[in-house]
Motif scaffolding. Sequence first.
Motif, mmCIF file in Angstrom:
data_model
loop_
_atom_site.group_PDB
_atom_site.id
_atom_site.type_symbol
_atom_site.label_atom_id
_atom_site.label_comp_id
_atom_site.label_asym_id
_atom_site.label_seq_id
_atom_site.Cartn_x
_atom_site.Cartn_y
_atom_site.Cartn_z
ATOM 1 N N LEU A 150 39.226 38.671 78.413
ATOM 2 C CA LEU A 150 38.135 39.017 79.220
ATOM 3 C C LEU A 150 38.330 40.877 79.249
ATOM 4 N N LEU A 151 39.556 41.285 79.362
ATOM 5 C CA LEU A 151 39.662 42.667 79.157
ATOM 6 C C LEU A 151 38.935 43.440 77.913
ATOM 7 N N ALA A 152 39.681 42.605 76.719
ATOM 8 C CA ALA A 152 39.011 42.937 75.575
ATOM 9 C C ALA A 152 37.668 43.102 75.358
ATOM 10 N N LEU A 153 37.238 41.880 75.715
ATOM 11 C CA LEU A 153 35.813 41.656 75.676
ATOM 12 C C LEU A 153 34.877 42.616 76.609
ATOM 13 N N ALA A 154 35.354 43.032 77.708
ATOM 14 C CA ALA A 154 34.730 44.199 78.807
ATOM 15 C C ALA A 154 34.918 45.532 77.728
ATOM 16 N N ARG A 155 35.850 45.811 76.990
ATOM 17 C CA ARG A 155 35.944 47.188 76.494
ATOM 18 C C ARG A 155 34.929 46.985 75.149
ATOM 19 N N LYS A 156 35.116 45.763 74.325
ATOM 20 C CA LYS A 156 34.313 45.763 73.246
ATOM 21 C C LYS A 156 32.776 45.938 73.671
ATOM 22 N N SER A 157 32.411 45.067 74.548
ATOM 23 C CA SER A 157 31.059 45.265 75.016
ATOM 24 C C SER A 157 30.555 46.559 75.281
ATOM 25 N N ALA A 158 31.287 47.215 76.185
ATOM 26 C CA ALA A 158 31.044 48.668 76.602
ATOM 27 C C ALA A 158 30.859 49.501 75.642
ATOM 28 N N GLU A 159 31.903 49.628 74.582
ATOM 29 C CA GLU A 159 31.888 50.559 73.540
ATOM 30 C C GLU A 159 30.540 50.117 72.407
ATOM 31 N N TYR A 160 30.441 49.083 72.494
ATOM 32 C CA TYR A 160 29.440 48.490 71.290
ATOM 33 C C TYR A 160 27.997 48.974 71.999
ATOM 34 N N ALA A 161 27.864 48.649 73.214
ATOM 35 C CA ALA A 161 26.603 49.124 73.773
ATOM 36 C C ALA A 161 26.303 50.792 73.808
ATOM 37 N N VAL A 162 27.382 51.441 74.256
ATOM 38 C CA VAL A 162 27.425 52.940 73.997
ATOM 39 C C VAL A 162 27.238 53.455 72.668
ATOM 40 N N ARG A 163 27.712 52.841 71.762
ATOM 41 C CA ARG A 163 27.647 53.430 70.305
ATOM 42 C C ARG A 163 26.440 52.736 69.390
ATOM 43 N N GLU A 164 26.032 51.522 69.567
ATOM 44 C CA GLU A 164 25.049 50.698 69.102
ATOM 45 C C GLU A 164 23.623 50.837 69.794
ATOM 46 N N LYS A 165 23.731 51.197 70.882
ATOM 47 C CA LYS A 165 22.480 51.149 71.935
ATOM 48 C C LYS A 165 21.797 49.706 71.920
ATOM 49 N N LYS A 166 22.734 48.589 71.920
ATOM 50 C CA LYS A 166 22.239 47.366 72.055
ATOM 51 C C LYS A 166 23.391 46.305 72.571
ATOM 52 N N MET A 167 23.097 45.250 72.961
ATOM 53 C CA MET A 167 24.081 44.285 73.781
ATOM 54 C C MET A 167 25.023 43.783 72.771
ATOM 55 N N TYR A 168 26.077 43.682 72.629
ATOM 56 C CA TYR A 168 27.384 42.902 72.021
ATOM 57 C C TYR A 168 27.119 41.570 72.080
ATOM 58 N N GLU A 169 27.242 40.917 71.116
ATOM 59 C CA GLU A 169 27.067 39.232 70.792
ATOM 60 C C GLU A 169 28.305 38.858 70.629
ATOM 61 N N PRO A 170 29.349 38.250 71.692
ATOM 62 C CA PRO A 170 30.463 37.556 71.272
ATOM 63 C C PRO A 170 30.287 36.312 70.663
ATOM 64 N N THR A 171 31.344 35.808 70.284
ATOM 65 C CA THR A 171 31.366 34.569 70.030
ATOM 66 C C THR A 171 31.729 33.775 70.939
ATOM 67 N N ALA A 172 31.169 32.437 70.989
ATOM 68 C CA ALA A 172 31.706 31.794 72.360
ATOM 69 C C ALA A 172 33.099 31.585 72.610
ATOM 70 N N SER A 173 33.594 31.599 73.537
ATOM 71 C CA SER A 173 34.876 31.367 74.126
ATOM 72 C C SER A 173 35.299 30.083 73.902
ATOM 73 N N ALA A 174 36.487 30.016 73.360
ATOM 74 C CA ALA A 174 37.451 28.496 73.282
ATOM 75 C C ALA A 174 37.682 28.222 74.562
ATOM 76 N N SER A 175 37.941 28.982 75.294
ATOM 77 C CA SER A 175 38.589 28.623 76.645
ATOM 78 C C SER A 175 37.620 27.810 77.753
ATOM 79 N N GLU A 176 38.035 26.648 78.345
ATOM 80 C CA GLU A 176 37.272 26.155 79.179
ATOM 81 C C GLU A 176 37.064 26.722 80.486
ATOM 82 N N VAL A 177 38.037 27.511 80.833
ATOM 83 C CA VAL A 177 37.799 28.328 82.044
ATOM 84 C C VAL A 177 36.778 29.417 81.900
#
Length: 540
Positions: free
Chosen positions: A340-367
């Motif tokens: 989740l922390l890695a996803l938070a960083r990746k999402s913010a950095e991608y949005a700031v640099r690319e000016k659009k929402m990051y599209e992550p792959t679906a998490s394999a974790s049930e939780v």
Amino acid sequence: MRAREDFSYMNIKMRFKMYWLAALFIAILAIAALQHVRAAGPQSVRQAAVAGGFYPADPRALSAMIDDMLVHASPPPINDPILAVVAPHAGYQFSGPVAAYTYAALKGRKFSRVVVIAPSHYEAFDFTSVYEGDAYATPLGIVPVDKAFAKQLASMSPTIRLSSQGHVPTPKGAEHALEVELPWLQRVLGDFELVPVVMGDQSYESSRALGVALAKLIQGSDTLIVASSDLSHYHPYDEAVTIDHKTLNALQAWDYLSMSRNFEQRIWEACGGAPIVVAMIAAERMGANQALVLKYANSGDTTGDHSRVVGYSADVFLKTPTAKTLEPQFSLNGHEKSELLALARKSAEYAVREKKMYEPTASASEVLNQERGAFVTLRKSGELRGCVGYTSAAKPLYMAVRDTATLAALRDSRFQPVSASELPQIDYEVSVLSPLRRVLDIRQIKVGQHGLLMKNGAYEGLLLPQVPVEEKWDRQTFLDETCAKAGMRSGCWKDENTDIFMFTAVVFGENRPQALTPEPSLPPGLSARPGGPAPGLPPH
């Protein structure tokens, strides 16, 4: 002399005849008035409109059908007082086997008054309509309206009115949601007075107004509240089961604020969502502290058609000696926190640099695929740089973190958007929220364990559990600061119109040496955090 006597006699006779004619005229008027009253009576009785469609029109067939379904329903033994219930309102052949669980739980109990709350399916109006007539009719007989109670209820809030809207059939159709509950009640309870309520406005504020009014008027009386509602509509079987259990999990956790918000946004589904919320608000204020789901099924279970189904549940709200709030256990392991922390960083950095929402792959974790409320906090050199969150469980956790990290970086209105040059200096913290529960006693609030959400009408503010710890606040300061966050005066938490909700959170960050983790389960009556969404938070 004789002529005068004859004239006098005729005069007396004429007067007698005139008196007799006047008396006869008055009697005729009185009879006409009485006949008019009797003729007017049936006009104020709401006749059965869906008998022969939703349920049998023949009294014997209807009684036999209900009795058979009650025999086959097997709810668990309940010894505690039942203050409110939920029952579905589809045709008996579809939802009857589930509704039977609600009404079987009421067998042997006595209620002199029943408030039935239903949604409006056919008529649009912006208030809560309490029937102004004298009675409702079903094939099993007439159910009188408690007109004195109805009048009192309508006086409690501008959003509640005496009216026939939502009750009397219209060219578009006849409301069934209230009517279909009555034969069950007649068969199980026998004689009772009815307070029929149809909600045209299903907003949280309207639900709260009705719930609070009912709690004030009912307190201490033998009155039952019945919320009439089906659940999701026309999804494939498995999808419907998933959606409906999100609603039922929140119901058992007593998180009616999140329920109301998710119903309004159509994230969760219940056509009578507001009546359910009203029942929960009223029952809670009358001392109810446990919600039980007695039965869940959908139309696919009775028809065999799993392509498009409607969900149904039978629920009761109890006043128990020791409260038992059923909240699913939640925890994150180290790998899930890192993801989740890695996803938070990746999402913010991608949005700031690319000016659009990051599209992550679906998490394999049930939780991480569970829907949870979450906040992401950004700090630069130890100072707050952005914090945005979802208070309600609206999205899978990993997607909630993706959204809120992006919004914290770009849409927290207290700050300028994060620039690309700042990104290496930003640290990330994630807070995963428990369900919300209204605070019944401020002594329940534990600094360092609970966050607060405070709400009074349009004013709302939220503070996370870690904030009072970092600021070294005591409980009262925490409450006052949450008032300030909501844009209200200090001490607003004492206002009877202010609701304080409490929650716990699993808190972890890149530079947080020790995660702030809530106790395994929340004591009954706790949960809710006063306050509103942080600036930049999308609507719930």
